[in-house]
Design a protein around this motif. Structure first.
Motif: not given
Length: 158
Positions: A33-48
C-alpha cells in the motif's frame, strides 16, 4: 494464560506459526500500500536500470559489478580516464548489443569491432577514445572499459 494451558506443545507451535504468518501477511500488504502511494508521484527507480560509474558518459548494465582491485580511474576537473573492470553473469553478445545501442546516446561513434572469444569495441568522441573489452569465461563475463584522452597533434583520421 488459562486458555493456552489446554493446548499440547504441537498445537501451541501451530498457533504460533499461524500468528506469525498473519503478521507477515499484514506487514506485506501494508508495504504494498505504501509503495502504491509513492508511485503516484511519477518518481520510480528501476532497480535494473543501467548506471554511469566513473565515466559519466559510458552507461553500464547494472548486472555488471565493479572489480575495484582491477580498476584504475584518474580524475581531474573536466577529465576522467583509465580502466574500469567489471564482472557479471551476463551473455557477452548481449553486452555487445547493449554498448552498440547505448554509446551513441552519449555521442560516442563506433569505429571498429572485433567479435570472437574476446570482443573489442572501439569508440571515439571529439577528444577521447573508449575501448570496450568483453571476455566470456566459464562462470562470469568480464568487462573492461578503457577511456583515454586523444593525444594533441595525432592524426584526426586515425
Amino acid at each position: 494464560m488459562g486458555k493456552w494451558q489446554g493446548l499440547s506443545h504441537n498445537q501451541a507451535g501451530w498457533v504460533a506459526i499461524t500468528v506469525c504468518m498473519i503478521v507477515l501477511l499484514m506487514s506485506g500488504c501494508a508495504s504494498m500500500k505504501a509503495g502504491d502511494s509513492g508511485s503516484d508521484t511519477g518518481v520510480t527507480a528501476d532497480k535494473n536500470a543501467p548506471l554511469y560509474y566513473d565515466f559519466g558518459d559510458v552507461l553500464v548494465p547494472r548486472a555488471m559489478k565493479v572489480d575495484k582491485n582491477a580498476s584504475f580511474v584518474f580524475r581531474t576537473p573536466g577529465l576522467s580516464a583509465g580502466v574500469l573492470s567489471l564482472k557479471g553473469r551476463v551473455d557477452g553478445y548481449s553486452l555487445i548489443t547493449f554498448f552498440e545501442n547505448n554509446m551513441a546516446n552519449d555521442n560516442w561513434s563506433l569505429v571498429s569491432a572485433f567479435k570472437s572469444f574476446r570482443n573489442i569495441l572501439l569508440f571515439k568522441k571529439e577528444n577521447r577514445w573508449c575501448v570496450i573489452n568483453i571476455t566470456e569465461k566459464r562462470f562470469y563475463t568480464y568487462l573492461e572499459i578503457w577511456v583515454s584522452p586523444t593525444v594533441e597533434g595525432a592524426s584526426p583520421n586515425l
